[in-house]
Enzyme design. Structure first.
Site, PDB file in Angstrom:
ATOM      1  N   ARG A 214       0.846  -1.208   0.000  1.00  0.00           N
ATOM      2  CA  ARG A 214       0.000   0.000   0.000  1.00  0.00           C
ATOM      3  C   ARG A 214       0.879   1.255   0.000  1.00  0.00           C
ATOM      4  O   ARG A 214       0.586   2.230  -0.688  1.00  0.00           O
ATOM      5  CB  ARG A 214      -0.927  -0.013   1.222  1.00  0.00           C
ATOM      6  CG  ARG A 214      -2.034  -1.038   1.138  1.00  0.00           C
ATOM      7  CD  ARG A 214      -3.051  -0.876   2.246  1.00  0.00           C
ATOM      8  NE  ARG A 214      -2.696  -1.542   3.474  1.00  0.00           N
ATOM      9  CZ  ARG A 214      -3.136  -2.753   3.836  1.00  0.00           C
ATOM     10  NH1 ARG A 214      -3.917  -3.432   3.035  1.00  0.00           N
ATOM     11  NH2 ARG A 214      -2.795  -3.279   4.987  1.00  0.00           N
ATOM     12  N   PHE A 230     -11.795  -4.043  -5.740  1.00  0.00           N
ATOM     13  CA  PHE A 230     -11.830  -4.957  -4.590  1.00  0.00           C
ATOM     14  C   PHE A 230     -11.242  -4.234  -3.373  1.00  0.00           C
ATOM     15  O   PHE A 230     -10.354  -4.743  -2.690  1.00  0.00           O
ATOM     16  CB  PHE A 230     -11.054  -6.252  -4.876  1.00  0.00           C
ATOM     17  CG  PHE A 230     -11.408  -6.910  -6.188  1.00  0.00           C
ATOM     18  CD1 PHE A 230     -12.539  -7.711  -6.296  1.00  0.00           C
ATOM     19  CD2 PHE A 230     -10.617  -6.725  -7.310  1.00  0.00           C
ATOM     20  CE1 PHE A 230     -12.865  -8.328  -7.496  1.00  0.00           C
ATOM     21  CE2 PHE A 230     -10.935  -7.331  -8.521  1.00  0.00           C
ATOM     22  CZ  PHE A 230     -12.059  -8.127  -8.616  1.00  0.00           C
ATOM     23  N   ASP A 252     -16.203  -2.278  -4.344  1.00  0.00           N
ATOM     24  CA  ASP A 252     -16.255  -3.593  -3.703  1.00  0.00           C
ATOM     25  C   ASP A 252     -17.691  -4.102  -3.748  1.00  0.00           C
ATOM     26  O   ASP A 252     -18.638  -3.310  -3.725  1.00  0.00           O
ATOM     27  CB  ASP A 252     -15.772  -3.517  -2.249  1.00  0.00           C
ATOM     28  CG  ASP A 252     -15.318  -4.875  -1.725  1.00  0.00           C
ATOM     29  OD1 ASP A 252     -14.110  -5.150  -1.782  1.00  0.00           O
ATOM     30  OD2 ASP A 252     -16.173  -5.663  -1.280  1.00  0.00           O
ATOM     31  N   ASP A 301      -6.787  -5.737  -6.295  1.00  0.00           N
ATOM     32  CA  ASP A 301      -6.457  -6.537  -5.103  1.00  0.00           C
ATOM     33  C   ASP A 301      -7.609  -7.508  -4.826  1.00  0.00           C
ATOM     34  O   ASP A 301      -8.317  -7.385  -3.824  1.00  0.00           O
ATOM     35  CB  ASP A 301      -6.220  -5.600  -3.912  1.00  0.00           C
ATOM     36  CG  ASP A 301      -5.864  -6.353  -2.639  1.00  0.00           C
ATOM     37  OD1 ASP A 301      -5.415  -7.520  -2.740  1.00  0.00           O
ATOM     38  OD2 ASP A 301      -6.049  -5.802  -1.543  1.00  0.00           O
ATOM     39  N   CYS A 341      -3.444 -13.321  -4.178  1.00  0.00           N
ATOM     40  CA  CYS A 341      -3.161 -13.827  -2.829  1.00  0.00           C
ATOM     41  C   CYS A 341      -3.405 -15.326  -2.738  1.00  0.00           C
ATOM     42  O   CYS A 341      -3.465 -15.883  -1.643  1.00  0.00           O
ATOM     43  CB  CYS A 341      -3.997 -13.089  -1.787  1.00  0.00           C
ATOM     44  SG  CYS A 341      -5.781 -13.293  -1.992  1.00  0.00           S
TER      45      CYS A 341
END
Length: 400
Positions: A214, A230, A252, A301, A341
């Protein structure tokens, strides 16, 4: 009581022998002696060579999780305190400990246990039966070690509500360990203030693994129009905002996440420049393209699109789609921050997928940097599951 002995089949235990912490059910030749689920057992090779000790669970495909490589090691208070001291000393050296992951399972040699620190609150996630029995002792030692540094923990909350516990034959558990407290906790990270909801937020309440990623996008965002996809509770969007972005749109699909993101924007006095919408990113990106919208920086993300090898192909399609759409929305010379991720999306496969998206979008990528998870989520070599976050920053150029 004498420990039971788990004997590994001849030719098996390759992961274990290369430094890993897991022994799977189909790798075991025999169990000699009595061992209830969660008990500590001695692990030996087919020829009697001692691998060390770990805890056993007959309900789990991961039949034994190793705790020590030393033969006859007693898993007592002294052993656990040493593990806790080691984990805490490591964090003090390598990260800002105001909020950080204090224990990261196998990578801290305490398999199945995660502990996050948010200011003066600890959040615990226990995912294995053997460590579940030890967690309260570990937490007590953690609090004592932190108190030596003048840090007084006011509360502990358990978020052992991940479905993987069911595969271990364990019930889902969520609630206070000890005294009750206000579960909305304010933290500061990279100069940004957040309210972390440790009770109802995703996983342990906040994704600490992206802390320095970030921060890395801040220098790209001054004066830019930024799209954060996201966004969860707004973390990348708010980093863009405090870095001086012209305006930021965070997206989101979670109404609760968007509500929390708006609250966090107000907390940082950024609500005039950082806005949030509750929409599906896969539907929003094509609609922005149709409107010929352009952004200077786009951040992707997403949640893990795959949690198993069997669904990797579908995950590749998802990652390719969002990266393709994002590249078409970035002005010439703008920047794309994109990540995965999922442990099963290897760095090589992720890079290949992004390259395919760039070719389809007729864009050329200049890699600014490649990053992984913050070092309070250490990558333990030979324990592949500890390496999961892949994070690229690219400059996106038109074909010239």
């Amino acid at each position: 009581m004498e420990q039971a002995i788990v004997t590994v089949k001849k030719g098996e235990g390759r992961l274990l022998k290369s430094g890993g912490a897991w022994i799977f059910d189909n790798e075991i030749a025999s169990v000699t002696g009595k061992a209830a689920d969660g008990d500590i057992v001695c692990v030996r090779d087919f020829d009697g060579y001692a691998f060390g000790s770990g805890f056993i669970n007959s309900h789990s495909k991961i039949r034994v999780r190793m705790l020590s490589r030393k033969e006859g090691q007693a898993v007592d208070d002294a052993f656990l305190r040493e593990r806790v001291q080691s984990a805490w000393e490591y964090r003090k050296k390598i990260v800002d400990t105001d909020s950080c992951r204090v224990i990261f399972g196998e990578a801290d040699f305490l398999p199945g246990l995660v502990v996050d620190k948010f200011a003066d609150v600890l959040v615990v996630q226990s995912l294995a039966l053997g460590i579940d029995r030890l967690k309260e002792t570990i937490i007590r030692f953690l609090k004592e070690e932190m108190e030596k540094d003048g840090i007084r923990i006011r509360g502990v909350y358990e978020r052992s509500d991940a479905k993987v516990r069911l595969q271990e034959g364990m019930e889902l558990r969520k609630g206070f360990i000890g005294q009750e407290f206000d579960t909305r906790v304010e933290i500061v990270e990279n100069g940004v203030r957040y309210i972390v909801d440790v009770k109802d937020g995703q996983k342990t309440g906040f994704f600490l693994d992206q802390k320095y990623n970030r921060k890395a996008i801040q220098r790209l965002c001054a004066g830019a129009r930024v799209l954060d996809c996201f966004t969860h509770t707004g973390s990348f969007a708010l980093n863009a905002g405090i870095a001086g972005a012209k305006n930021v749109l965070g997206v989101d699909a979670s109404a609760l996440g968007v509500e929390q993101a708006r609250e966090n924007a107000s907390l940082n006095h950024l609500e005039d420049r950082v806005k949030f919408v509750c929409e599906d990113v896969f539907e929003l990106l094509p609609s922005l393209e149709e409107k010929k919208e352009r952004f200077g920086v786009i951040i992707l993300d997403p949640p893990a699109f795959t949690k198993s090898r069997s669904s990797v192909k579908n995950a590749v399609k998802g990652y390719r789609e969002i990266n393709l759409r994002a590249m078409k929305l970035i002005r010439d010379g703008g920047y794309l921050a994109t990540c995965s991720c999922s442990h099963f999306m290897t760095p090589e496969l992720f890079a290949q997928t992004i390259a395919q998206a760039a070719r389809q979008a007729h864009k050329r990528l200049r890699q600014v940097e490649y990053r992984t998870q913050a070092p309070d989520h250490p990558i333990l070599w030979s324990a592949d599951e500890s390496y999961y976050l892949k994070f690229f920053i690219f400059q996106v150029c038109e074909e010239k």
